[in-house]
Design a protein around this motif. Structure first.
Motif, PDB file in Angstrom:
ATOM      1  N   UNK A  73       0.874  -1.176   0.000  1.00 31.18           N
ATOM      2  CA  UNK A  73       0.000   0.000   0.000  1.00 31.18           C
ATOM      3  C   UNK A  73       0.910   1.224   0.000  1.00 31.18           C
ATOM      4  N   UNK A  74       0.806   2.046  -1.029  1.00 31.30           N
ATOM      5  CA  UNK A  74       1.610   3.249  -1.116  1.00 31.30           C
ATOM      6  C   UNK A  74       0.700   4.462  -0.914  1.00 31.30           C
ATOM      7  N   UNK A 112      -6.097   6.010  10.467  1.00 35.24           N
ATOM      8  CA  UNK A 112      -7.183   6.213   9.510  1.00 35.24           C
ATOM      9  C   UNK A 112      -6.670   7.181   8.473  1.00 35.24           C
ATOM     10  N   UNK A 113      -6.887   6.867   7.205  1.00 34.89           N
ATOM     11  CA  UNK A 113      -6.430   7.776   6.170  1.00 34.89           C
ATOM     12  C   UNK A 113      -7.500   7.987   5.109  1.00 34.89           C
ATOM     13  N   UNK A 114      -8.705   8.265   5.608  1.00 32.50           N
ATOM     14  CA  UNK A 114      -9.833   8.564   4.725  1.00 32.50           C
ATOM     15  C   UNK A 114      -9.512   9.755   3.828  1.00 32.50           C
ATOM     16  N   UNK A 115      -9.933   9.652   2.584  1.00 32.73           N
ATOM     17  CA  UNK A 115      -9.745  10.732   1.632  1.00 32.73           C
ATOM     18  C   UNK A 115      -8.391  10.738   0.955  1.00 32.73           C
ATOM     19  N   UNK A 116      -7.459   9.916   1.429  1.00 33.40           N
ATOM     20  CA  UNK A 116      -6.122   9.870   0.829  1.00 33.40           C
ATOM     21  C   UNK A 116      -6.128   8.992  -0.419  1.00 33.40           C
ATOM     22  N   UNK A 117      -5.288   9.380  -1.376  1.00 34.62           N
ATOM     23  CA  UNK A 117      -5.060   8.551  -2.562  1.00 34.62           C
ATOM     24  C   UNK A 117      -4.024   7.490  -2.198  1.00 34.62           C
ATOM     25  N   UNK A 118      -4.271   6.292  -2.657  1.00 41.61           N
ATOM     26  CA  UNK A 118      -3.338   5.195  -2.427  1.00 41.61           C
ATOM     27  C   UNK A 118      -3.139   4.415  -3.714  1.00 41.61           C
ATOM     28  N   UNK A 119      -2.017   3.731  -3.761  1.00 43.72           N
ATOM     29  CA  UNK A 119      -1.756   2.757  -4.810  1.00 43.72           C
ATOM     30  C   UNK A 119      -1.618   1.401  -4.152  1.00 43.72           C
TER      31      UNK A 119
END
Length: 152
Positions: A50-51, A89-96
């Motif tokens: 997960x990036x 928690x990282x709601x709203x963040x873009x991830x790869x």
């Protein structure tokens, strides 16, 4: 079909709120709304990286793609990732999400307890796969692409 390698699949999206069921089971997951056009692998349990685009941080993950058949509450396919090494928690963040290998099919378990037992085994298997040569190669590729994107 255990450990069948995937192609270097890469899915991007934004972390969104889910039902919150994973947290209650002891496996808090980040629900990822895949970007339009992102390749979403077939339903299964996968190991992967997960990036986090906002920070460049990389986390070890076990990824579930499926409709949560144990709970029979939807036919919609969800992408959920359990990060082994953090619980932020990282709601709203873009991830790869970078897929290393397929671990098993998604299946309907007789009970939530059976699901939790299987999830524990999935995480252990995922750790082994992420530490493998293939796991490290996928991570190297993910970081190289991220660096290219950031510097462009």
């Amino acid at each position: 079909m255990r450990d069948t390698p995937t192609v270097h699949a890469h899915l991007t999206g934004v972390v969104v709120h889910g039902a919150g069921r994973g947290r209650g089971l002891g496996f808090p997951t980040a629900n990822v709304a895949a970007d339009p056009g992102s390749l979403v692998p077939p339903p299964a349990i996968y190991s992967g990286w997960v990036l986090r685009h906002s920070t460049g941080a990389v986390h070890r993950g076990t990824i579930s793609i499926g409709s949560n058949p144990t709970f029979c509450d939807t036919a919609d396919v969800h992408v959920e990732v359990y990060c082994h090494d953090m619980s932020d928690e990282f709601y709203g963040e873009r991830v790869g999400l970078w897929f290393v290998a397929r671990i098993r099919d998604t299946v309907k378990f007789a009970s939530p307890d059976d699901l939790v037992r299987a999830a524990r085994q999935d995480v252990l298997r995922s750790e082994v796969l992420l530490s493998s040569d293939r796991g490290r190669r996928v991570l190297t590729d993910a970081l190289a692409l991220y660096e290219k994107t950031v510097s462009a």
